[in-house]
Every structure is written in C-alpha cells, then in structure tokens.
Design an enzyme around this catalytic site. Sequence first.
Site, PDB file in Angstrom:
ATOM      1  N   LEU A 139     -10.746 -29.804 -53.539  1.00  0.00           N
ATOM      2  CA  LEU A 139     -10.355 -28.416 -53.299  1.00  0.00           C
ATOM      3  C   LEU A 139      -9.569 -27.828 -54.461  1.00  0.00           C
ATOM      4  O   LEU A 139      -8.795 -28.522 -55.119  1.00  0.00           O
ATOM      5  CB  LEU A 139      -9.499 -28.332 -52.029  1.00  0.00           C
ATOM      6  CG  LEU A 139     -10.208 -28.573 -50.701  1.00  0.00           C
ATOM      7  CD1 LEU A 139      -9.204 -28.518 -49.562  1.00  0.00           C
ATOM      8  CD2 LEU A 139     -11.311 -27.559 -50.473  1.00  0.00           C
ATOM      9  N   HIS A 148      -5.920 -27.114 -59.074  1.00  0.00           N
ATOM     10  CA  HIS A 148      -6.404 -28.076 -58.092  1.00  0.00           C
ATOM     11  C   HIS A 148      -5.396 -28.218 -56.963  1.00  0.00           C
ATOM     12  O   HIS A 148      -4.185 -28.169 -57.187  1.00  0.00           O
ATOM     13  CB  HIS A 148      -6.647 -29.438 -58.746  1.00  0.00           C
ATOM     14  CG  HIS A 148      -7.610 -30.294 -57.979  1.00  0.00           C
ATOM     15  ND1 HIS A 148      -7.235 -31.023 -56.879  1.00  0.00           N
ATOM     16  CD2 HIS A 148      -8.945 -30.490 -58.129  1.00  0.00           C
ATOM     17  CE1 HIS A 148      -8.285 -31.665 -56.408  1.00  0.00           C
ATOM     18  NE2 HIS A 148      -9.339 -31.355 -57.137  1.00  0.00           N
ATOM     19  N   HIS A 149      -5.907 -28.383 -55.744  1.00  0.00           N
ATOM     20  CA  HIS A 149      -5.021 -28.427 -54.575  1.00  0.00           C
ATOM     21  C   HIS A 149      -4.107 -29.651 -54.593  1.00  0.00           C
ATOM     22  O   HIS A 149      -3.067 -29.664 -53.941  1.00  0.00           O
ATOM     23  CB  HIS A 149      -5.849 -28.419 -53.293  1.00  0.00           C
ATOM     24  CG  HIS A 149      -5.165 -27.745 -52.146  1.00  0.00           C
ATOM     25  ND1 HIS A 149      -3.808 -27.831 -51.946  1.00  0.00           N
ATOM     26  CD2 HIS A 149      -5.633 -26.970 -51.138  1.00  0.00           C
ATOM     27  CE1 HIS A 149      -3.478 -27.145 -50.861  1.00  0.00           C
ATOM     28  NE2 HIS A 149      -4.556 -26.611 -50.359  1.00  0.00           N
ATOM     29  N   SER A 150      -4.469 -30.678 -55.323  1.00  0.00           N
ATOM     30  CA  SER A 150      -3.611 -31.866 -55.396  1.00  0.00           C
ATOM     31  C   SER A 150      -2.325 -31.590 -56.158  1.00  0.00           C
ATOM     32  O   SER A 150      -1.363 -32.356 -56.056  1.00  0.00           O
ATOM     33  CB  SER A 150      -4.369 -33.022 -56.054  1.00  0.00           C
ATOM     34  OG  SER A 150      -4.794 -32.656 -57.354  1.00  0.00           O
ATOM     35  N   LEU A 151      -2.261 -30.501 -56.939  1.00  0.00           N
ATOM     36  CA  LEU A 151      -1.025 -30.147 -57.635  1.00  0.00           C
ATOM     37  C   LEU A 151       0.038 -29.651 -56.673  1.00  0.00           C
ATOM     38  O   LEU A 151       1.229 -29.716 -56.956  1.00  0.00           O
ATOM     39  CB  LEU A 151      -1.302 -29.062 -58.678  1.00  0.00           C
ATOM     40  CG  LEU A 151      -2.279 -29.398 -59.794  1.00  0.00           C
ATOM     41  CD1 LEU A 151      -2.383 -28.228 -60.747  1.00  0.00           C
ATOM     42  CD2 LEU A 151      -1.857 -30.647 -60.531  1.00  0.00           C
TER      43      LEU A 151
END
Length: 261
Positions: free
Chosen positions: A24, A135-138
Amino acid sequence: MKNEEEDEPLSPLARVFQSPAIDLCNIVVVGLKTKINPDVVLDALKHNVYKHPRFSSKLSENGAKWIKTEVNVEDHVIVPYVDPAEICEGGQSFVDDYISRLTMIPLDRSRPLWDIHILNVKTSDAEAVGVIRSHHSLGDGMSIISLMLACTHKTSNPDMLSTAIPPMKRRSTVSHSLERNGWFLRVIFTIGSTMRLIWNTIVDMLLLAATVLFLKDTKTPMKGNANVRRNPRRFYHRTISLDDIKLIKNAMNMVRFDLCS
C-alpha cells in the site's frame, strides 16, 4: 557497530504493508493558490527530512530492517514537463490522469520510499497541485502531515510554522484517586482491566474466526468482485453535496449514517 545501532527492524504491521499482495501507498494531493517554486520545496526538505527517521531511511536488501541513509532530495522531488496540448480545456482531468498513472509505478526501494510531484497546472480549485506519495510502511497520514508542516512557513514570518498540531496530553494509566486510596483499589483496578482485556481478546478472536468461516461483507452496489484489487486505479476529483451522500446511503441500505466534522 554504528550501522547496527542505526538499523531498526520493521514492525509487524510495516511487514504486512510491504508484502506483495498488499503493497500500500499513501497519496496526498495538495492544492495551492500560487504556483509552486521547486527550489523552495527542495530547501525546506533539506532542512527537515532528517528530523523524520522513516523519510531518511531505506529498506535493507531482505526487507527486514530500516537503514539510515543519505537523502538526495533532488531524487525525490519530481517536476514533470507539462505539455499545454495535454491540458486542453481543464487541468483537473490532467491531474487525475497523472495521479492514476502514478499509482501504477512502484517506488524505488533502493532509497527512502517517498516522492513529491509538483504540477504547476491550474485546476478548478487551485493554481498548482502537489502530489505526495509515500509507502504505508513509513507511517500513517499523520507522518506525512508532520513533514508537510515542518516544511511550511508563513511568508510574513519565516521562522514561524504556518500551522501547528496541538500537543497531545498524556493520560496516566492509574488515576490520582487510586494512588491515594491504597493498594486495594489498585488491585481491583488491575483485575478489572485484565478481565476486560481478556474478554475483548476472546471476542475479537471469535469474530475473526467467524469472518474466515462464514461471515461475509454485505452486498451493495458499490462492492466489487473478487479480482477488483487487480484492476488499475482511477482517480477523480469531484465536489458533491450531502444529498448525493444520502442517495448513496439509501442505495446501500445503511442503517446508521454519521458525519464527522
């Protein structure tokens, strides 16, 4: 030894967002009343991006750790050439098409997973548009907003941020009354909290099992088919009225409908 200290493992949720089945990204679109000067954006990023560890870190080769790295902000700020013939009558359709194409281009994993696209295109609502992709992981949307606020200043007072997020008040886990009334109330409070945690965990596990076995989403006119995630994304910018929202509510047979201000 220094590199080991700077490396940080990804959280379980960040690993989920990095999986190929999900992968995502957040996309934030900002409209401005004036044209965007890329040099101003670059200068602000050079002074603030290192204050946000996730925006100045890249993934390790195995995708398990964050590694601090030197950020070349010029690689992350993109100013595409805009052909006037492509804009035609309105710039909004050009912006929508650009963002839609952007969702199909993966982020470069050899550097921090974010970029900014500057579109000096006039739309119905703005003179220029900035598109921030990360990025959604950030992190969540607050991480992006925090970086945006850090890079935004008032022209009348450059040393002052244009806006600020109000500080969060910390809540103490044990109230002052419990501390004054001794160990008995603290024990009761601890037992009650533990029982509530156990009950909520059991309910969540049962709901998860029921969802896997037989619970399904309610079918509505807006529900897609099983392969809808594989379809190309298409962005549209529209201004709609509350009557349109109520029409959607009635079509979906929603029992409750809340609006948050």
